[in-house]
Write a protein that holds these residues in place. Sequence first.
Motif, short mmCIF file in Angstrom:
data_model
loop_
_atom_site.label_atom_id
_atom_site.label_comp_id
_atom_site.label_asym_id
_atom_site.label_seq_id
_atom_site.Cartn_x
_atom_site.Cartn_y
_atom_site.Cartn_z
N ILE A 66 0.96 -0.95 -0.02
CA ILE A 66 0.00 -0.01 0.11
C ILE A 66 1.15 1.22 -0.06
O ILE A 66 1.60 1.27 1.11
CB ILE A 66 -0.85 0.17 1.26
CG1 ILE A 66 -1.85 -1.26 1.22
CG2 ILE A 66 -1.76 1.15 1.19
CD1 ILE A 66 -2.82 -1.44 2.40
N ALA A 67 0.79 2.06 -1.10
CA ALA A 67 1.53 3.23 -1.13
C ALA A 67 1.12 4.48 -0.19
O ALA A 67 1.99 5.18 0.13
CB ALA A 67 1.83 3.67 -2.60
N GLU A 68 -0.07 4.53 -0.06
CA GLU A 68 -0.63 5.77 0.75
C GLU A 68 -0.23 5.53 2.30
O GLU A 68 -0.27 4.37 2.59
CB GLU A 68 -2.22 5.73 0.73
CG GLU A 68 -2.62 5.98 -0.68
CD GLU A 68 -2.87 4.87 -1.63
OE1 GLU A 68 -2.49 3.62 -1.14
OE2 GLU A 68 -2.82 4.64 -3.06
N PRO A 69 -0.08 6.69 2.76
CA PRO A 69 0.15 6.54 4.26
C PRO A 69 -0.91 6.06 5.08
O PRO A 69 -2.35 6.44 4.86
CB PRO A 69 0.40 8.12 4.71
CG PRO A 69 0.81 8.89 3.51
CD PRO A 69 0.05 7.85 2.35
N GLN A 70 -0.76 5.45 6.15
CA GLN A 70 -1.74 4.91 7.08
C GLN A 70 -1.76 5.48 8.46
O GLN A 70 -0.59 5.63 9.12
CB GLN A 70 -1.62 3.26 7.02
CG GLN A 70 -1.57 2.68 5.92
CD GLN A 70 -2.91 2.62 5.32
OE1 GLN A 70 -3.71 2.15 5.82
NE2 GLN A 70 -3.12 3.01 3.65
N ASN A 71 -2.68 5.84 8.94
CA ASN A 71 -2.82 6.21 10.15
C ASN A 71 -3.33 5.19 11.22
O ASN A 71 -4.13 4.75 11.62
CB ASN A 71 -4.08 7.44 10.32
CG ASN A 71 -4.12 7.95 11.83
OD1 ASN A 71 -3.41 7.73 12.71
ND2 ASN A 71 -4.76 9.15 11.98
N LEU A 72 -2.20 4.85 11.86
CA LEU A 72 -2.13 3.70 12.96
C LEU A 72 -2.19 4.12 14.30
O LEU A 72 -2.03 3.47 15.23
CB LEU A 72 -1.00 2.66 12.70
CG LEU A 72 -0.61 2.25 11.25
CD1 LEU A 72 0.51 1.24 11.09
CD2 LEU A 72 -1.94 1.52 10.74
N LEU A 73 -2.54 5.42 14.78
CA LEU A 73 -2.59 5.83 16.00
C LEU A 73 -3.52 5.10 16.98
O LEU A 73 -3.16 4.81 18.07
CB LEU A 73 -3.02 7.36 15.88
CG LEU A 73 -2.88 7.95 17.56
CD1 LEU A 73 -1.25 8.13 17.83
CD2 LEU A 73 -3.57 9.51 17.26
N ALA A 74 -4.60 4.47 16.38
CA ALA A 74 -5.51 3.78 17.32
C ALA A 74 -5.01 2.38 17.69
O ALA A 74 -5.44 1.86 18.81
CB ALA A 74 -6.73 3.51 16.48
N ALA A 75 -3.81 1.97 17.09
CA ALA A 75 -3.11 0.77 17.53
C ALA A 75 -2.63 0.92 18.84
O ALA A 75 -2.33 -0.15 19.44
CB ALA A 75 -2.20 0.43 16.50
N TRP A 76 -2.25 2.05 19.41
CA TRP A 76 -1.67 2.24 20.87
C TRP A 76 -2.66 1.82 21.71
O TRP A 76 -2.58 1.19 22.63
CB TRP A 76 -1.24 3.76 20.69
CG TRP A 76 0.04 4.15 20.12
CD1 TRP A 76 0.04 4.38 18.64
CD2 TRP A 76 1.27 4.29 20.62
NE1 TRP A 76 1.39 4.82 18.27
CE2 TRP A 76 1.97 4.72 19.51
CE3 TRP A 76 2.13 3.93 21.75
CZ2 TRP A 76 3.48 4.89 19.65
CZ3 TRP A 76 3.24 4.18 21.86
CH2 TRP A 76 4.31 4.45 20.67
N GLY A 77 -4.12 2.28 21.42
CA GLY A 77 -4.87 1.91 22.32
C GLY A 77 -5.06 0.40 22.77
O GLY A 77 -5.59 0.06 23.89
N VAL A 78 -4.56 -0.54 21.97
CA VAL A 78 -4.64 -2.01 22.03
C VAL A 78 -3.42 -2.67 22.19
O VAL A 78 -3.32 -3.90 22.21
CB VAL A 78 -5.69 -2.55 21.13
CG1 VAL A 78 -7.21 -2.28 21.17
CG2 VAL A 78 -5.32 -2.49 19.55
N ASN A 79 -2.39 -1.83 22.44
CA ASN A 79 -1.03 -2.26 22.41
C ASN A 79 -0.84 -3.29 21.06
O ASN A 79 -0.15 -4.58 21.27
CB ASN A 79 -0.82 -3.29 23.65
CG ASN A 79 -0.82 -2.35 24.64
OD1 ASN A 79 -0.01 -1.45 24.86
ND2 ASN A 79 -1.78 -2.67 25.78
N ALA A 80 -1.31 -2.85 19.84
CA ALA A 80 -1.25 -3.67 18.68
C ALA A 80 0.32 -3.90 18.18
O ALA A 80 0.94 -3.13 18.15
CB ALA A 80 -2.09 -3.28 17.60
N THR A 81 0.42 -5.01 17.47
CA THR A 81 1.73 -5.12 16.98
C THR A 81 1.41 -5.44 15.32
O THR A 81 0.51 -6.01 14.72
CB THR A 81 2.63 -6.27 17.29
OG1 THR A 81 2.90 -6.38 18.71
CG2 THR A 81 4.13 -6.68 16.68
#
Length: 338
Positions: A241-256
Amino acid sequence: MRVMELVRFGGADTAFATRELPRPAPGPGQVLVRVMATSVNPLDLQTRRGDYRDQIALPAVIGNDVSGVVVETGPGADDFQPGDEVWYLAPVFAGQGTYAEFHLVDQALVARKPTRLSHVEAAGLALVGVTVWEALVERAGVRAGERVLVHGGAGGVGSVAVQIARALGAEVITTARAKDHEFVAGLGADTAIDFSTGDYAPQVRAMGGVDVVLDTVGGDTLTRSPEILADRGRVVSIVDIAEPQNLLAAWGVNATYHFVFVSPGRAKLEALSRLVDQGELRPVIGAVLSLADIAQAHTLLEGDSAGEGRRRPRGKIAIAVHPLDQPPQGTGSSGRKG
């Protein structure tokens, strides 16, 4: 030897030409394989379109799946003998590809073909099987009792992922069109969600969320995965995927998050072979074409994305280079027990 050569980037109709090239000779540690079957993958479509034009020089033979027979071995290549039936995933963007009658490969990447699979079936499993094994086992570390969401369970990668997740002891949820729900249930999916009718997230949250998300479809999957992940959940994507992805919400669930660009290896193939032998895994072959029909195979795989109302076949599109033992076209078989 006859090959289908990529001569220009762009549409499938004008990209390929039949060529005769010298049959290669194996060097130290190499084996020469008569290619009985190969297959077409999304990576091939991207390469043909020119997405990786900096990685290859035209003209080029592309393709990465092989099931075939060893015909010659080089010095020190003692693991195999002429006549051995083998399968493997060729290195990506390194040397000649597999749209050819013969292929040269380092013996360290080669494994013996599972006896329960035809050459067409084995060629349809190599790249997708290794990809899923790396994604679910080596990266996500799926454990028995966990809940796994496989996006695109009726596709080439997804149909294998559903089976492997099931074999690992996971509860499997998958997204698929309603017409494919019975099909994915037959592969081992416990729950199928029709992604085309609305938001899948509320249904997944109602089940308690998932421990692992396997992204085979792209779009907004990465940004939306935290909505359905349990704490310390894992997301594995195989999509470029070339477009930037906003992964900020992943912090809330300690995602990897893990991103997989497949790498070949004998150990992964042997692990897949064990699942095949146990009746837990079998590739889904949606169509079988000849080497001369590479352009048509690319068009079939593009399916819906081509914008002309075409549906791509379920599972993989295989290429019978030497059509000896291929299963009936469109069988869509799988190897789930029970």
